[in-house]
Design a protein around this motif. Structure first.
Motif, mmCIF file in Angstrom:
data_model
loop_
_atom_site.group_PDB
_atom_site.id
_atom_site.type_symbol
_atom_site.label_atom_id
_atom_site.label_comp_id
_atom_site.label_asym_id
_atom_site.label_seq_id
_atom_site.Cartn_x
_atom_site.Cartn_y
_atom_site.Cartn_z
ATOM 1 N N SER A 57 73.077 -8.652 36.003
ATOM 2 C CA SER A 57 73.386 -8.626 37.489
ATOM 3 C C SER A 57 73.439 -9.829 38.057
ATOM 4 O O SER A 57 72.835 -10.869 37.856
ATOM 5 N N THR A 58 74.389 -9.932 39.032
ATOM 6 C CA THR A 58 74.953 -11.062 39.760
ATOM 7 C C THR A 58 75.086 -11.022 41.107
ATOM 8 O O THR A 58 75.676 -9.592 41.582
ATOM 9 N N TYR A 59 74.688 -11.662 41.975
ATOM 10 C CA TYR A 59 75.068 -11.592 43.457
ATOM 11 C C TYR A 59 75.757 -12.937 44.160
ATOM 12 O O TYR A 59 75.139 -14.021 43.516
ATOM 13 N N PRO A 102 62.635 -11.324 37.594
ATOM 14 C CA PRO A 102 63.871 -11.284 37.251
ATOM 15 C C PRO A 102 64.857 -10.240 37.490
ATOM 16 O O PRO A 102 65.917 -10.280 37.121
ATOM 17 N N SER A 103 64.357 -9.210 38.317
ATOM 18 C CA SER A 103 65.113 -7.943 38.474
ATOM 19 C C SER A 103 65.340 -7.710 39.964
ATOM 20 O O SER A 103 65.916 -6.750 40.427
ATOM 21 N N TYR A 104 64.587 -8.455 40.616
ATOM 22 C CA TYR A 104 64.584 -8.104 42.398
ATOM 23 C C TYR A 104 66.166 -8.239 42.518
ATOM 24 O O TYR A 104 66.767 -9.210 42.460
ATOM 25 N N SER A 105 66.510 -7.051 43.293
ATOM 26 C CA SER A 105 67.986 -7.162 43.861
ATOM 27 C C SER A 105 68.185 -6.787 45.460
ATOM 28 O O SER A 105 69.190 -6.759 45.924
ATOM 29 N N GLU A 106 67.058 -6.954 46.041
ATOM 30 C CA GLU A 106 67.366 -6.607 47.556
ATOM 31 C C GLU A 106 67.781 -7.958 48.221
ATOM 32 O O GLU A 106 67.159 -9.105 48.117
ATOM 33 N N ARG A 107 69.005 -8.003 48.982
ATOM 34 C CA ARG A 107 69.594 -9.113 49.368
ATOM 35 C C ARG A 107 68.650 -9.960 50.327
ATOM 36 O O ARG A 107 68.609 -10.941 50.320
#
Length: 129
Positions: A57-59, A102-107
């Protein structure tokens, strides 16, 4: 002792490209999400990009989508930032940072400097017009 060392910065003309690298030591690299931030002279340090521990996952900050690409090689303990079509306003010191989640995805979380436990010393990118 955790160490993050950035490299690959330099002087480039507008429209050019650079690939930044950040080598990590002292951590189990795949257990950390990695981020890139930048800080222009006189400005706040701002989020640029993030990649999950697995690399799946990339942001990105909205303004850089399509120009910048973050990726990682967990076998080499290294994260990269490929920057294309560079503009003078991209001139800044670029920092890599490590987040033990490693997996948090909240902006609201991953764009904050406080989300990252470890930081490198930065590499300067200067884009001339």
């Amino acid at each position: 002792q955790v160490q993050l060392v950035e490299s690959g910065g330099g002087l480039v003309q507008a429209g050019g490209s650079l690939r930044l690298s950040c080598a990590a030591s002292g951590v189990t690299f795949s257990r950390y999400a990695m981020g890139w931030f930048r800080q222009a002279s006189g400005e706040e340090r701002e989020f640029v990009a993030r990649i999950s521990g697995s690399g799946g996952s990339t942001y990105y900050v909205d303004s850089e989508k399509g120009r910048f690409t973050i990726d990682r090689d967990n076998a080499k303990n290294t994260v990269y930032l490929q920057m294309n079509s560079l503009k003078p306003e991209d001139t800044a010191a670029y920092y890599c940072a490590a987040d033990r989640n490693p997996s948090y995805s909240e902006r609201y979380y991953y764009t904050r400097r406080s989300a990252y436990e470890y930081w490198g010393r930065g590499t300067q990118v200067t884009v001339s017009s």
